[in-house]
Design an enzyme around this catalytic site. Structure first.
Site, PDB file in Angstrom:
ATOM      1  N   LYS A  28       0.854  -1.199   0.000  1.00 52.08           N
ATOM      2  CA  LYS A  28       0.000   0.000   0.000  1.00 52.08           C
ATOM      3  C   LYS A  28       0.888   1.247   0.000  1.00 52.08           C
ATOM      4  CE  LYS A  28      -2.635   1.198   3.771  1.00 52.08           C
ATOM      5  NZ  LYS A  28      -2.069   2.492   4.191  1.00 52.08           N
ATOM      6  N   GLU A  69      -9.276   7.498   3.903  1.00 51.55           N
ATOM      7  CA  GLU A  69      -9.170   7.788   5.339  1.00 51.55           C
ATOM      8  C   GLU A  69      -9.697   9.182   5.648  1.00 51.55           C
ATOM      9  OE1 GLU A  69      -5.437   6.766   7.157  1.00 51.55           O
ATOM     10  OE2 GLU A  69      -5.949   7.763   9.029  1.00 51.55           O
TER      11      GLU A  69
HETATM   12  O1  KIV Z   1      -0.937   2.432   8.879  1.00 53.75           O
HETATM   13  C1  KIV Z   1      -2.135   2.123   9.026  1.00 53.75           C
HETATM   14  O2  KIV Z   1      -2.535   1.513  10.033  1.00 53.75           O
HETATM   15  C2  KIV Z   1      -3.070   2.517   7.985  1.00 53.75           C
HETATM   16  C3  KIV Z   1      -4.523   2.349   8.267  1.00 53.75           C
HETATM   17  C4  KIV Z   1      -5.001   3.260   9.313  1.00 53.75           C
HETATM   18  C5  KIV Z   1      -5.335   2.450   7.041  1.00 53.75           C
HETATM   19  O3  KIV Z   1      -2.671   2.952   6.960  1.00 53.75           O
END
Ligand code: KIV
Length: 273
Positions: free
Chosen positions: A122, A191
């Site tokens: 991600k 988010e």
């Molecule tokens: O780092 C994380 O925990 C996240 C989530 C809050 C989506 O990116």
């Protein structure tokens, strides 16, 4: 049958996310950063475990996600991969690992996947990192986008407030989501954005949207496990539903242990060799 030929039919993959969206089946995602927690989360039926760079806050006690490194993310990710049987394992690319150049982004995505065994990565950002996103996908690595409140940009935003309240930012967010979708992302985390905007984006894109503080119109939800289990007493944002009060449960249990040690009632005869 060889490892190569055997397929774990229960395992959730990136294409499963798209099928779940199409079937209207909501996707449940939680973070984890260690073996025991990941095993419990996987057994409980969560569809995706995110090794979030929130490990920087939750595991290391940093104020933000900026200090965590690629090698530290790999350390956490390896523990989660060893634990999970069914959930898709998604790993955050930390700050600095993909912003410098496309080559750097691809190299670090490959390093994370090779050294940890995660299923996908991600990245935070939209059009400004689209060439990097495309190159990582072209390398065979499924990518999840992350838009709205992107914590790696906390200093640019000046805090962790709601994003895209104004029309210009909302329009940019829609364009970013469409670009990530077109680039081939299998999912996008949204988010802390208005619920109506998140629902609109969900309708527009083919990939799955996963909300955190983005209302109920997304294809799935994600929370930080320590927050939803009530481990962090002081953290109670509006979007968080707390499913347990582990802070009290753990403090009481540990207090009882301390009392038992001090009074010499632990260990007793049956707990001794
Ligand atoms: O780092 C994380 O925990 C996240 C989530 C809050 C989506 O990116």
């Amino acid at each position: 049958m060889s490892e190569y030929l055997s397929t774990n039919k229960r395992k959730i993959t990136a294409p499963t996310f798209i099928k779940m969206k199409q079937a209207g089946e909501k996707i449940a995602m939680l973070t984890a950063y260690d073996y025991n927690t990941a095993a419990i989360i996987d057994e409980a039926g969560v569809d995706c475990i995110l090794i979030g760079d929130s490990a920087s806050n939750v595991m290391a006690g940093n104020e933000n996600t900026i200090p965590i490194t690629v090698d530290q993310m790999i350390y956490h990710a390896r523990a989660v991969v060893r634990a999970a049987q069914r959930a898709l394992i998604l790993c955050d690319m930390p700050f600095g690992s993909y912003q410098i150049s496309r080559e750097d982004g691809v190299r670090n995505a490959i390093k994370i996947m090779k050294e940890s065994g995660v299923d996908a990565v991600k990245l935070e950002g939209g059009i400004e990192i689209i060439e990097t996103v495309k190159a990582i996908i072209d390398a065979g690595i499924p990518v999840c986008g992350h838009l709205g409140l992107t914590p790696q940009s906390v200093h640019k935003f000046g805090g962790y407030g709601l994003r895209a309240k104004e029309q210009a930012e909302a329009e940019k967010l829609i364009a970013d989501a469409e670009a990530l979708d077109k680039a081939g992302c299998f999912a996008i985390v949204l988010e802390k954005v208005p619920a109506e905007l998140a629902a609109k984006i969900t309708q527009k894109v083919n990939c799955a949207t996963i909300g955190i503080g983005a209302g109920n119109g997304t294809d799935g939800q994600v929370l930080v496990y320590a927050d939803m289990l009530g481990m962090n007493k002081g953290f109670k944002p509006k979007f968080l539903r707390q499913y347990a009060d582990l802070h009290s449960i753990m403090t009481d249990a540990i207090g009882n242990y301390v009392g038992d040690v001090k009074s010499s009632s632990f260990p007793n005869e049956s707990e001794s060799y």
